[in-house]
Design an enzyme around this catalytic site. Sequence first.
Site, short mmCIF file in Angstrom:
data_model
loop_
_atom_site.label_atom_id
_atom_site.label_comp_id
_atom_site.label_asym_id
_atom_site.label_seq_id
_atom_site.Cartn_x
_atom_site.Cartn_y
_atom_site.Cartn_z
CE1 TYR A 237 -3.43 -2.55 -0.04
CE2 TYR A 237 -3.91 -2.09 2.26
CZ TYR A 237 -4.20 -2.77 1.10
OH TYR A 237 -5.23 -3.66 1.06
CG ASN A 238 -0.22 5.05 -0.61
OD1 ASN A 238 -0.30 5.66 -1.67
ND2 ASN A 238 -1.25 4.92 0.22
#
Length: 381
Positions: free
Chosen positions: A72-73
């Site tokens: 995530y990110n």
Amino acid sequence: MAQDSTDTKETIGALDDYVLLGRSGLRVSPLCLGTATFGEKFGLGSNFEESKKVFDYYYEKGGNFFDTANAYNFGESEEFLGKYVADKRSHVVIATKYTENASALIPNPRYNPNAGGNHRKCLAENLDESLKRLGTGYIDIMYVHVWEFRTPIEEVMRSLDDVVRSGKVLYVALSDAPAWVLSRANTMAELRGWSQFIGLQTRYNILNRSLECDIQTACAELDVGIVPWGCIAEGFLTGKYTRESVANLKTSDNMSSQRFNSVKRSAANEQNWKILDEITAIAAETKRSPAQVALNWISQKPGITSPLIGARTKAQLVDNLGALEFKLTPEQMARLDDISVPKEIPFPYSVYSNLEKYVGKGIQIPAKYKPIFMMGAQEKF
């Protein structure tokens, strides 16, 4: 359809009305805070300060269940979360995931094929990296992020058991996998004395009720808690989109455009607009937002432990948490069930209700299997 304007004070509960996740003693909040929006590297999240406002409000209201992932990110989500929980570690439950290959998500001069997948090497390396980013000595729940159909189930389950026995992971769970994978994996683990999956993440909302066949019944049989994602269909069920505004959405293969791609797919089905109209009508009756109605409906469905919510802003989070402050009446639930029942129920589930008179007349159906018979009886022809 007649409106139900009953003024009820009944609620689903509060964030600190903790529930057990599957066949475990782990206590989690009835709404799980997803942190894919913590960070801006995907182009759809928030910076450190704005994300902290979301974290703080959820935590101050009694929330303890946080969901993230190694990719995530590009790791920023875990880094933000790690800083937020640094002085609160024993008060929170952190779930993260491995499987996604970060080297395939960004331009890189050398692709690493073993940086992703369900196999032992990927688990070992990504677990260590997640622990560093989160600044903690252990993960509460480690998810297999998606089933990739290449690694043998016995390797996955033995590898997961090893990291539990090492103390680096406390519980293991599964995400985005067929019911047969869950069933075989947990049966194998039970027979061999390995750690079993206690939770399952899968896509589920009122527009997509496929979970209610194989997956829901497998989880009921195995006592696995369900943590659904995509509960408001990437924003379609908030009611903020119109046919005109959807037509103007720009889509592409970029990570930041994935939400718009999903909204366009939802909008392309005319029945989904009818479902949204019913949600909007019930929202007006209950003086709640459409998103709250959609989340309330999911929270009352069989087997659901903790719907996963995501918010870029505190205002979005406040609205989502309002889903716990009331309870749709049985009549309102029935209206939503009826308008959203799938056009076709897959065989053999479609015939069970009709075969009852031959195989189960006058015999009680175990409660955990009743949803299957109810769905079959609702099928639209």
